[in-house]
Design a protein around this motif. Sequence first.
Motif, PDB file in Angstrom:
ATOM      1  N   GLU A 161      -1.637  -0.871  -3.998  1.00  0.00           N
ATOM      2  CA  GLU A 161      -1.503   0.343  -4.809  1.00  0.00           C
ATOM      3  C   GLU A 161      -2.866   1.004  -5.049  1.00  0.00           C
ATOM      4  O   GLU A 161      -3.301   1.184  -6.197  1.00  0.00           O
ATOM      5  N   THR A 218      -3.863   4.014  -4.937  1.00  0.00           N
ATOM      6  CA  THR A 218      -3.903   5.351  -5.541  1.00  0.00           C
ATOM      7  C   THR A 218      -3.572   5.347  -7.027  1.00  0.00           C
ATOM      8  O   THR A 218      -3.568   6.414  -7.645  1.00  0.00           O
ATOM      9  N   ASN A 219      -3.322   4.177  -7.619  1.00  0.00           N
ATOM     10  CA  ASN A 219      -2.880   4.146  -9.015  1.00  0.00           C
ATOM     11  C   ASN A 219      -3.890   4.777  -9.970  1.00  0.00           C
ATOM     12  O   ASN A 219      -3.517   5.315 -11.005  1.00  0.00           O
ATOM     13  N   THR A 228      -6.791  11.009  -3.741  1.00  0.00           N
ATOM     14  CA  THR A 228      -5.712  10.456  -2.915  1.00  0.00           C
ATOM     15  C   THR A 228      -5.718  11.092  -1.529  1.00  0.00           C
ATOM     16  O   THR A 228      -5.568  10.396  -0.511  1.00  0.00           O
ATOM     17  N   SER A 250       1.962   0.200  -1.149  1.00  0.00           N
ATOM     18  CA  SER A 250       1.912   1.455  -1.895  1.00  0.00           C
ATOM     19  C   SER A 250       3.326   1.964  -2.126  1.00  0.00           C
ATOM     20  O   SER A 250       4.248   1.630  -1.392  1.00  0.00           O
ATOM     21  N   ASP A 255       3.411   5.366  -2.580  1.00  0.00           N
ATOM     22  CA  ASP A 255       3.149   6.765  -2.228  1.00  0.00           C
ATOM     23  C   ASP A 255       3.729   7.029  -0.847  1.00  0.00           C
ATOM     24  O   ASP A 255       3.223   6.543   0.156  1.00  0.00           O
ATOM     25  N   ASP A 299       0.693  12.276  -6.320  1.00  0.00           N
ATOM     26  CA  ASP A 299       1.680  12.048  -5.266  1.00  0.00           C
ATOM     27  C   ASP A 299       2.015  13.377  -4.583  1.00  0.00           C
ATOM     28  O   ASP A 299       2.777  14.188  -5.120  1.00  0.00           O
TER      29      ASP A 299
END
Length: 632
Positions: A172, A174-175, A182, A200, A202, A484
């Motif tokens: 993960e 991009t959290n 991103t 992920s 995403d 996102d």
Amino acid sequence: MLHINELTFRYGGRVLFDHATAVVPKGHRVALVGRNGTGKSTLLKLIAGRLTPDGGSITLPAGVRFGMVAQEAPAGDTSLIDTVLAADTERSALLAEADTATDPARIGEIHTRLADIEAHTAPARAAQILAGLGFDAEAQQRPCAAFSGGWRMRVALAGVLFSRPDLLLLDEPTNHLDLEATLWLENYLRNYPHTVLLVSHDRDLLNSIPTTTIHVDNTKLVTYAGGYDQFLRIRRANIERLQARAAKQEAVRKHLQSFIDRFRAKATKARQAQSRIKALERMEPVVGIEDDESSISFNFPQPDALPPPLITLENLTVGYGERPILKRLNLRIDMDDRIALLGANGNGKSTLVKLLAGRLTPMDGEMRRPSKLRVGYFAQHQAEELNLDYTPIRQVQATMPLAPEEKVRAHLGRFGFPQTKAETRIADLSGGEKARLLLALMSREAPHILMLDEPTNHLDVDSREALIQAINAFEGAVILISHDPHLIELTADRLLLVADGTCQPYDGDLDDYRRMLLEKARAERSAGDAGRDSGPSRKDQRRASAEARAALAPLKRKATDAEKLVTRLSDEKSRLQERLADPALYDGPADALTKVQKELGALEKRLAAAEEEWLAAAEAYEAAAGEAGVAA
């Protein structure tokens, strides 16, 4: 690169992996997918050696370097740039040894190795990665302790990327990122020169980066070619194919049983009945694929109508204390607006949302809104306001004291909380379930506007899709901040760019925004390259390194050829599996199906042998390269 053989692992009395097997070839970018709780993050920890398998093995070639973001964010007085540079432990050790070494031969080896790993470009590379993750030149010189936990986790990610491991493990990633970071990370990983294993939720990352998808399916690992959408198509076709086979088999079974029941007692038919009994006993049941498509659905309550506009800003200034953050704000929001806010973290997106939600008071200018306007505000930090000893139903009842219990339960049901989950302690809920509870709380009064600040953190792919459907079905206005891109593209019809202390309409789409960010990054990188001194020549060191690599060329060529064979056979296997997933094949001649099945069986044997040969060749080359001091 990575062999997972008959892996077995139990956690908390539950079997997560049962004789699971998978192969990740060198240079492949692999997405690890599956429902929450199936063991994706656990598998990364097993590969990294943070956990020990109960059975089976996880094999990597000798000398392979793997990288995984540390669980603890970096802290202390060390600057961000120095923290990232220190992540390349080999470079740091060589530089330290170069200051104290006295043996001329060893000094030559050190400088040759430093040239091989391009140590002279390290500060520039570290700065570029930090810039991509949102840290400008001034921020890179500040100490880690000056930043919040989320920003320091970005520094930890930057360190792993900078070290350029042979096997990059990302859970993960991009959290803690905004949309801009991103998009930068997506481009960076798409061009990463080594092997990547990614977990992920995403969907854009899962489609744009992987060459292969591994599905954690009922304690097994199942490999598919391509990204997430292709995986879904193949899996759905497999489910439909097996369902069709099972239906045909059940029809045959009923026909045989009917004959047996009718003629078992007749002497003239007894032999035939016995034959059919044996055929029935020999019939192997079709093993189906568990269809784990989510049943989660979101359903925001619909608001009553209000005359437009809902909110109007005129020449407004907002900030904290006496420090303005955004100026010259002129904005109108109507009931049918779907707005996404673009702009890097720190530019004021959350400040604007807090203003619109009534959490901040304007410093100057005017904001008009109807007295009956109801606003639903969602932010991740609100999870800290949940009472962990409460249940979801008790938490909602605390905010709706006059509502009957049936109404409270019905509202929770809109967000995937059946009776059992509604009565579970909040402390025992997953991160995704807590996020859904916050969505339920913010929408309990049927707001006219939903203000959503990073609503997808901790939501899995299925829950994100449910959120998209709920937003699109909602009849009020929506203002969205999200990292996102998939969520933004499917829900927003207006983009506002928050930058340079104000907020203005952005006329392009997300693809235009991606291009703008990449062009800006290239321009900054070019300007940085032009401003740096090229440095002294390393011609002699590079010549020595080239001679060492030439001596290893035959071993490297053998390993490369073996890897190409594995890749070709893997692609051919995927092609045959796709043919077997085509329902039309089962409606044609039986010999055509048999031929494909035989081809697949023979191919799997060839692939297993090729993988063994490739692994042995790669280990031989890497061992020889290590002895020669050359990067494999």
